[in-house]
Design a protein around this motif. Sequence first.
Motif, PDB file in Angstrom:
ATOM      1  N   GLU A  54      48.790  33.964  26.292  1.00 43.43           N
ATOM      2  CA  GLU A  54      47.634  34.857  26.377  1.00 43.43           C
ATOM      3  C   GLU A  54      47.325  35.210  27.825  1.00 43.43           C
ATOM      4  O   GLU A  54      47.045  36.357  28.161  1.00 43.43           O
ATOM      5  N   LEU A  55      47.403  34.207  28.703  1.00 43.91           N
ATOM      6  CA  LEU A  55      47.141  34.446  30.118  1.00 43.91           C
ATOM      7  C   LEU A  55      48.141  35.429  30.711  1.00 43.91           C
ATOM      8  O   LEU A  55      47.766  36.394  31.398  1.00 43.91           O
ATOM      9  N   LEU A  56      49.432  35.208  30.448  1.00 46.51           N
ATOM     10  CA  LEU A  56      50.459  36.086  31.009  1.00 46.51           C
ATOM     11  C   LEU A  56      50.366  37.496  30.431  1.00 46.51           C
ATOM     12  O   LEU A  56      50.623  38.479  31.135  1.00 46.51           O
ATOM     13  N   LEU A  57      50.006  37.604  29.159  1.00 44.82           N
ATOM     14  CA  LEU A  57      49.817  38.918  28.562  1.00 44.82           C
ATOM     15  C   LEU A  57      48.755  39.702  29.319  1.00 44.82           C
ATOM     16  O   LEU A  57      48.950  40.873  29.684  1.00 44.82           O
ATOM     17  N   GLN A  58      47.623  39.061  29.576  1.00 48.25           N
ATOM     18  CA  GLN A  58      46.529  39.738  30.279  1.00 48.25           C
ATOM     19  C   GLN A  58      46.910  40.067  31.723  1.00 48.25           C
ATOM     20  O   GLN A  58      46.644  41.168  32.220  1.00 48.25           O
TER      21      GLN A  58
END
Length: 422
Positions: A54-58
């Motif tokens: 989720e962090l890398l997606l954002q």
Amino acid sequence: LMLLRSGNSQAIGPTSRPHPPRLPAPSPTAHERPVVLVVTHQLDLGGGQLYLQELLLQLQREGLFRFVVVSMMDGALRPQLEALGIEVHLTAPWPLDNATTYDDRMTEFISWVRDKQIAAVVANTVGAFPGIHIASRLKVPSIWAIHESYPLPLLWDVYFGYQQGDPRVRAAAAAALDQADVLVFEAEATRALYATAARESRCVLIPYGIDLAVLDASAPADRAAARRELEIPDSARVLLCVGMFERRKSQLSIVQAFHRIASRHPEAQLVLVGDNERPYANLVRRMARESDLGGQIRLEKVTSEILRWYRAADVLLSASDVESIPRSALEAMALGTPMLAASVYGIPELVEDGVTGWLFPERDIDALAAGMERALNASPALLAAIAARASAHVRAKHDSSGYATAYSIILQRLTNQIPQYP
């Protein structure tokens, strides 16, 4: 390098949220973006792994950095990260039982990664402590995301095994806590475990979040639709436990507690999702069979199609005695399924007893059974009110854009892209 192979089969060897920048940084071109090395333990569907995804997606959407991910184990998240344009490599587990072998491996890794011009390192979970050593060797800043709520005297025994691992590697792992530039925690209770006087200013609380828009778009439209898919009667009161079957999650205790109260609640169903066919899972299956509860208990394998279970359930159960802020709780609560959980570490920061869910003392089967009774005896109106408050709380406090922004600001500061404002 023989110790490394790429995921796409190409051979290669402060306690408060940071202040936002006063002026937006200009968007760099692809070749200008600083490269961030991300070191993690595995890429399956566990909570810490989904946190990283989720962090890398954002951050990838923001476009300020390029990411290179190195993982010790493959999993379902690798192709998803690669689809985002993130470079992913798989590596063998770090040797923990011999310090000389560990140092040799580190030297080999550094020689491989040096030409990638790494600007910063992010280590995800305690088991990724070699990432902090890599940053130290490269002389670049590092962020360590620590999810594990273990008291420090127990932490390395939990990770290495009791009195296992080379003492020098264990000592180096412990020293990494004082080498990381920033230690990030998702719950205040977890931060407090690590925040010694020497580390206080480097221990940062960034509450975990989820992408609410994606969650809403991906989940079944309503409970009735989800129950039809899962063949659950409309009249059932469903208690759901989600998580890999392991001792820390205490599925055995959940089955035992449910057995005590099931006869008084013939409409109740206990569903445990996360059967991974390991020895502990065998024990859970055996106890479920011997409980003689028939259709009132249901065990399901690990699945990526978890949202329909959250939507179908009435209550999410957690008897784990080690939890920070579990992703399962955030997703379930956001979708209107309140939580009954052991009151440990970050859980009380998420669940207020009798308001957004129910709490009980950990490692207490009697208290767990009583908690099940409370949830099952709640009137439809009370259950609906608690569910609405749970959803509102998560939606107000745990949107993933918030923690991604906080990470981005930290990375920009560490790589000198924005000033260090007081």
